[in-house]
Design an enzyme around this catalytic site. Structure first.
Site, PDB file in Angstrom:
ATOM      1  N   CYS A   2      -4.541  -4.693  12.800  1.00  0.00           N
ATOM      2  CA  CYS A   2      -5.835  -5.354  12.966  1.00  0.00           C
ATOM      3  C   CYS A   2      -5.698  -6.392  14.081  1.00  0.00           C
ATOM      4  O   CYS A   2      -4.676  -7.045  14.213  1.00  0.00           O
ATOM      5  CB  CYS A   2      -6.335  -6.054  11.723  1.00  0.00           C
ATOM      6  SG  CYS A   2      -6.571  -4.979  10.320  1.00  0.00           S
ATOM      7  N   ARG A  27      -3.784  -2.408  17.922  1.00  0.00           N
ATOM      8  CA  ARG A  27      -3.410  -2.935  16.599  1.00  0.00           C
ATOM      9  C   ARG A  27      -4.247  -2.321  15.475  1.00  0.00           C
ATOM     10  O   ARG A  27      -4.027  -2.623  14.298  1.00  0.00           O
ATOM     11  CB  ARG A  27      -3.569  -4.455  16.582  1.00  0.00           C
ATOM     12  CG  ARG A  27      -2.700  -5.152  17.600  1.00  0.00           C
ATOM     13  CD  ARG A  27      -2.931  -6.626  17.543  1.00  0.00           C
ATOM     14  NE  ARG A  27      -2.424  -7.176  16.302  1.00  0.00           N
ATOM     15  CZ  ARG A  27      -1.353  -7.949  16.211  1.00  0.00           C
ATOM     16  NH1 ARG A  27      -0.673  -8.260  17.277  1.00  0.00           N
ATOM     17  NH2 ARG A  27      -0.967  -8.412  15.053  1.00  0.00           N
ATOM     18  N   TRP A  74      -7.531  -1.842  11.190  1.00  0.00           N
ATOM     19  CA  TRP A  74      -6.692  -0.764  10.670  1.00  0.00           C
ATOM     20  C   TRP A  74      -6.872  -0.814   9.155  1.00  0.00           C
ATOM     21  O   TRP A  74      -6.512  -1.814   8.512  1.00  0.00           O
ATOM     22  CB  TRP A  74      -5.231  -0.996  11.054  1.00  0.00           C
ATOM     23  CG  TRP A  74      -4.332   0.123  10.624  1.00  0.00           C
ATOM     24  CD1 TRP A  74      -4.145   1.314  11.265  1.00  0.00           C
ATOM     25  CD2 TRP A  74      -3.504   0.170   9.467  1.00  0.00           C
ATOM     26  NE1 TRP A  74      -3.258   2.093  10.567  1.00  0.00           N
ATOM     27  CE2 TRP A  74      -2.844   1.416   9.459  1.00  0.00           C
ATOM     28  CE3 TRP A  74      -3.258  -0.721   8.408  1.00  0.00           C
ATOM     29  CZ2 TRP A  74      -1.952   1.789   8.463  1.00  0.00           C
ATOM     30  CZ3 TRP A  74      -2.362  -0.337   7.414  1.00  0.00           C
ATOM     31  CH2 TRP A  74      -1.721   0.902   7.449  1.00  0.00           C
ATOM     32  N   ASN A  98      -6.969 -10.561   8.970  1.00  0.00           N
ATOM     33  CA  ASN A  98      -5.853  -9.642   9.154  1.00  0.00           C
ATOM     34  C   ASN A  98      -4.859  -9.965   8.037  1.00  0.00           C
ATOM     35  O   ASN A  98      -4.540 -11.123   7.819  1.00  0.00           O
ATOM     36  CB  ASN A  98      -5.233  -9.900  10.534  1.00  0.00           C
ATOM     37  CG  ASN A  98      -4.084  -8.962  10.846  1.00  0.00           C
ATOM     38  OD1 ASN A  98      -3.840  -8.024  10.098  1.00  0.00           O
ATOM     39  ND2 ASN A  98      -3.398  -9.226  11.943  1.00  0.00           N
ATOM     40  N   GLY A  99      -4.406  -8.949   7.310  1.00  0.00           N
ATOM     41  CA  GLY A  99      -3.467  -9.198   6.201  1.00  0.00           C
ATOM     42  C   GLY A  99      -3.984  -8.545   4.929  1.00  0.00           C
ATOM     43  O   GLY A  99      -4.889  -7.706   4.973  1.00  0.00           O
ATOM     44  N   GLU A 481      15.137   9.776  16.024  1.00  0.00           N
ATOM     45  CA  GLU A 481      14.113   9.155  16.864  1.00  0.00           C
ATOM     46  C   GLU A 481      13.232  10.217  17.530  1.00  0.00           C
ATOM     47  O   GLU A 481      12.016  10.057  17.633  1.00  0.00           O
ATOM     48  CB  GLU A 481      14.800   8.240  17.896  1.00  0.00           C
ATOM     49  CG  GLU A 481      13.915   7.695  18.993  1.00  0.00           C
ATOM     50  CD  GLU A 481      12.743   6.845  18.526  1.00  0.00           C
ATOM     51  OE1 GLU A 481      12.659   6.505  17.336  1.00  0.00           O
ATOM     52  OE2 GLU A 481      11.879   6.547  19.370  1.00  0.00           O
ATOM     53  N   LYS A 485       9.203  10.462  17.134  1.00  0.00           N
ATOM     54  CA  LYS A 485       8.291  10.417  18.286  1.00  0.00           C
ATOM     55  C   LYS A 485       7.360  11.611  18.248  1.00  0.00           C
ATOM     56  O   LYS A 485       6.162  11.476  18.431  1.00  0.00           O
ATOM     57  CB  LYS A 485       9.121  10.411  19.576  1.00  0.00           C
ATOM     58  CG  LYS A 485       8.648   9.562  20.681  1.00  0.00           C
ATOM     59  CD  LYS A 485       8.806   8.074  20.557  1.00  0.00           C
ATOM     60  CE  LYS A 485       8.627   7.470  19.230  1.00  0.00           C
ATOM     61  NZ  LYS A 485       9.131   6.149  19.034  1.00  0.00           N
ATOM     62  N   GLU A 488       4.703  11.490  15.264  1.00  0.00           N
ATOM     63  CA  GLU A 488       3.641  10.477  15.268  1.00  0.00           C
ATOM     64  C   GLU A 488       2.575  10.715  16.317  1.00  0.00           C
ATOM     65  O   GLU A 488       1.439  10.298  16.142  1.00  0.00           O
ATOM     66  CB  GLU A 488       4.216   9.061  15.373  1.00  0.00           C
ATOM     67  CG  GLU A 488       4.872   8.709  16.679  1.00  0.00           C
ATOM     68  CD  GLU A 488       5.416   7.273  16.659  1.00  0.00           C
ATOM     69  OE1 GLU A 488       6.497   7.067  17.210  1.00  0.00           O
ATOM     70  OE2 GLU A 488       4.773   6.378  16.102  1.00  0.00           O
ATOM     71  N   HIS A 504      23.801  22.355   4.410  1.00  0.00           N
ATOM     72  CA  HIS A 504      23.643  21.707   3.107  1.00  0.00           C
ATOM     73  C   HIS A 504      22.178  21.680   2.671  1.00  0.00           C
ATOM     74  O   HIS A 504      21.807  20.919   1.781  1.00  0.00           O
ATOM     75  CB  HIS A 504      24.216  20.291   3.161  1.00  0.00           C
ATOM     76  CG  HIS A 504      25.676  20.277   3.489  1.00  0.00           C
ATOM     77  ND1 HIS A 504      26.630  20.714   2.602  1.00  0.00           N
ATOM     78  CD2 HIS A 504      26.343  19.941   4.619  1.00  0.00           C
ATOM     79  CE1 HIS A 504      27.830  20.629   3.166  1.00  0.00           C
ATOM     80  NE2 HIS A 504      27.670  20.156   4.402  1.00  0.00           N
ATOM     81  N   LYS A 600      -0.210  -0.413  16.084  1.00  0.00           N
ATOM     82  CA  LYS A 600       0.959  -1.137  16.566  1.00  0.00           C
ATOM     83  C   LYS A 600       1.096  -2.413  15.747  1.00  0.00           C
ATOM     84  O   LYS A 600       0.085  -2.953  15.296  1.00  0.00           O
ATOM     85  CB  LYS A 600       0.715  -1.482  18.035  1.00  0.00           C
ATOM     86  CG  LYS A 600       1.939  -1.882  18.807  1.00  0.00           C
ATOM     87  CD  LYS A 600       2.596  -0.692  19.426  1.00  0.00           C
ATOM     88  CE  LYS A 600       3.778  -1.043  20.274  1.00  0.00           C
ATOM     89  NZ  LYS A 600       4.662   0.108  20.465  1.00  0.00           N
TER      90      LYS A 600
HETATM   91  C1  F6R Z   1       7.511   4.379  16.310  1.00  0.00           C
HETATM   92  C2  F6R Z   1       7.044   3.023  16.138  1.00  0.00           C
HETATM   93  C3  F6R Z   1       7.312   2.340  14.858  1.00  0.00           C
HETATM   94  C4  F6R Z   1       7.910   0.952  15.121  1.00  0.00           C
HETATM   95  C5  F6R Z   1       8.056   0.180  13.808  1.00  0.00           C
HETATM   96  C6  F6R Z   1       8.739  -1.152  14.003  1.00  0.00           C
HETATM   97  O1  F6R Z   1       7.221   4.860  17.577  1.00  0.00           O
HETATM   98  O2  F6R Z   1       6.453   2.455  17.014  1.00  0.00           O
HETATM   99  O3  F6R Z   1       8.128   3.091  14.042  1.00  0.00           O
HETATM  100  O4  F6R Z   1       9.133   1.122  15.754  1.00  0.00           O
HETATM  101  O5  F6R Z   1       6.793  -0.017  13.252  1.00  0.00           O
HETATM  102  O6  F6R Z   1       8.003  -1.969  14.848  1.00  0.00           O
HETATM  103  P1  F6R Z   1       8.626  -3.249  15.498  1.00  0.00           P
HETATM  104  O7  F6R Z   1       9.689  -2.802  16.432  1.00  0.00           O
HETATM  105  O8  F6R Z   1       7.481  -3.893  16.204  1.00  0.00           O
HETATM  106  O9  F6R Z   1       9.178  -4.094  14.397  1.00  0.00           O
END
Ligand code: F6R
Length: 605
Positions: A2, A27, A74, A98-99, A481, A485, A488, A504, A600
């Site tokens: 948010c 966000r 969000w 936000n929260g 990773e 990627k 998502e 396994h 984000k």
């Molecule tokens: C994946 C991604 C998330 C962040 C995670 C941690 O592409 O962006 O998995 O890596 O939410 O976020 P930070 O690094 O901001 O603590």
């Protein structure tokens, strides 16, 4: 998660609020809304979906009002819908939040005079403030009384038609910054919304509240005791938050890794002096020598960066033990930390709620915490005992890419510094130092060499619904990773696995609905990985191999990179999978910068 904006000054508030929301849209993008105050009258505009929907609505409802608040959501409580969009109204007041208000159900049950129009916990907070906003109360006193009853986290901005010359903001667990301009104030949940307005900012701490007027800011605690506001300089680089000709922020952020990595390494890795050192650890050499155990904490990509770095740290520092922990798990475990531990707290945003909770718990136990953080001035960066900024610049795309590379590099430098101080492993140290110094050029070369090829291959694999990423040793965290990627941004179900684990269980999955990404490095595990590849082929797999080897590889597709690196080659292979995920998502027509259901900066649990 948010985004919050607010404005009070002498300029028209609506365009400032909507441009702030565009900056904060990463966000959360389920709905957006703004409210501005005119002469005893509010103009409330809300729309489901992205900020563009709100802007179209605002264009037809323009006002000259010079005070207002806004929000991009969000969804936590209640589906994405206009009635659940912020700002929420209760009586004369409007609130953005936000929260999460954890005790919202109990509070709601007591607010029988308010007719609830949304399913949100935030409207409960608005109604609670309104319940204290009696004829002889002030907005300030009503906010204080309400917040004393609230359990949970919040960053809020509140305005009232009865007192139309102030914005009240308060923080507990969700970031808020007040940008101090010339005769005006811009409130935001992160600094990107302030760029272009001002470089002076007041960061609110938990338990602080600010009364923002055209005359300035009054800071106090939640018992109305005055506090001194500290104005700090923020880094402001407009170009860093623009696409600069790329179709998406994600592609820009992948492609700019040579540059961002150079910033991470700058002054910290000097091969000619055989030196790798981080400033800012706030540790003496004696304290560094005493470190026997490192615990690395993070979520998502930051966690995987920690996992990869742990392989490097254990190679670098004889006798060092390392645990890498998912913050959302660790925070509720009754974990033990050995004596002489140091915690590396890894976060791009520096605001992730679970990571922050771990940091606070570890600090409470008296263990030293070091941040590996990208966002300057963020909460985690402010609360750790020491640490480094990775200097990767703003990451706007929701999927994290350049931060990963810089985080691994920064933690490797930490390992080198620890090893040098403790006096271990001289030969390998110089190899690491040289490879770190060469890494930006190597990544630059490979990005240029393979981009078109990766695009073509990605288009071929874009129709699959399932993917398996396989790697061994340092390529195992890279496989994890790579799968994250891809899933998502492409919405393809993807798993990362250690190659040796295939038989396994995961081998049972292989059929024509699956493709496999096999990460192969030309080293002592190459032949073992080739055996894993053969096991997949024997079951009708559709393997894409990504490798630095020139040897024969029996796979459906092989992307070969040229790099002189060995120890750090996994980081180069990783940028290839970043490109792969990007082009698969583009081929599927997805919104790669703002993938569905995500946001984000995960500031809620
Ligand atoms: C994946 C991604 C998330 C962040 C995670 C941690 O592409 O962006 O998995 O890596 O939410 O976020 P930070 O690094 O901001 O603590």
């Amino acid at each position: 998660m948010c985004g919050i904006v607010g404005y009070i000054g002498n300029k028209k508030a609506q365009p400032i609020l909507t441009s702030g929301l565009r900056r904060l849209e990463y966000r959360g993008y389920d709905s957006a809304g703004i409210v501005t105050l005119g002469d005893k009258q509010a103009t409330l505009l809300r729309a489901k979906g992205k900020v563009a929907e709100l802007v179209a609505f605002a264009d037809g409802n323009a006002t000259d009002d010079t005070i207002g608040i806004g929000h991009t959501r969000w969804a936590t409580h209640g589906v994405p819908a206009e009635n659940n969009a912020h700002p929420h109204q209760a009586g004369d007041i409007y609130l953005v939040h936000n929260g999460i208000i954890e005790n919202y159900k109990e509070l709601k049950a007591t607010l029988t005079n308010h007719t609830f129009k949304s399913e949100t916990d935030s409207e409960v907070l608005a109604a609670l403030i309104d319940s204290f906003y009696t004829a002889d109360a002030t907005l300030e006193s009503a906010v204080i009384q309400a917040l004393q009853l609230v359990e949970g986290t919040y960053g809020i901005a509140v305005i009232s038609t009865r007192e139309p010359d102030q914005v009240i903001v308060a923080r507990m667990g969700s970031p808020l910054i007040i940008g101090v301009g010339e005769g005006d104030l811009v409130i935001a949940s992160d600094a990107s919304a302030l760029i272009g307005h001002t470089t002076n900012a007041i960061y609110l701490n938990d338990g602080e509240m600010a009364i923002c007027t055209r005359e300035g800011v009054t800071l106090e605690d939640l018992e109305a005791q005055p506090l001194t506001a500290k104005v700090e300089q923020i880094e402001a680089d407009m170009s860093a938050i623009q696409k600069q000709g790329y179709d998406h922020f994600l592609l820009k952020e992948i492609m700019e890794q040579p540059t961002t990595l150079r910033s991470t390494l700058n002054g910290r890795v000097v091969p000619s002096e055989y030196r790798a050192q981080l400033g800012g650890l706030n540790m003496t050499n004696d304290e560094l020598r005493d470190v026997d155990h490192v615990v690395i904490i993070g979520c998502g990509t930051a966690y995987y960066a920690g996992l990869l770095a742990s392989y490097y740290l254990e190679q670098l520092v004889d006798g060092l033990t390392i645990d890498v922990e998912i913050a959302s798990e660790l925070r509720y475990r009754s974990f033990n930390l050995p004596k002489n531990s140091v915690a590396l707290v890894v976060s791009q945003s520096g605001e992730t709620a679970d990571t922050l909770a771990c940091l606070r718990e570890i600090k409470r136990r008296g263990v030293r915490t070091l941040g590996v953080i990208n966002a300057v001035g963020s909460t985690i960066a402010r609360e750790v005992d020491g640490g480094v900024y990775v200097h990767a610049g703003p990451e706007i795309s929701v999927a994290s890419t350049k931060a990963f590379t810089s985080q691994v590099a920064a933690m490797t430098i930490f390992g080198l510094q620890l090893a040098q101080t403790k006096g271990t492993g001289a030969k390998e140290l110089s190899e690491y130092i040289n490879e770190l110094a060469e890494l930006p050029d190597e990544i630059e070369q490979v990005l240029g060499d393979v981009r078109e090829e990766v695009k073509a291959v990605a288009e071929k694999y874009a129709h699959y619904e399932h993917g398996l990423f396989l790697g061994r040793d340092t390529l195992f965290p890279v496989a994890l990773e790579g799968a994250l990627k891809l899933k998502e941004i492409s919405y393809i179900q993807a798993e990362g696995y250690a190659g040796g684990e295939l038989k396994h269980g995961p081998l049972a999955l292989i059929d024509d609905r699956f493709f496999e990404v096999m990460l192969l490095q030309d080293n002592w595990l190459f032949d073992k990985s080739i055996s894993n590849l053969a096991e997949v082929n024997a079951r009708g797999g559709h393997v894409l191999a990504i490798t630095n080897s020139n040897k024969d590889i029996d796979a459906e597709e092989v992307i070969r990179i040229k790099t002189k690196l060995d120890l750090l080659a996994p980081l180069v292979l990783n940028v290839v999978q970043q490109l792969f995920a990007y082009y698969v998502a583009v081929a599927r027509g997805n919104d790669v910068d703002q993938p569905r259901n995500l946001a984000k900066s995960v500031t809620v649990e």
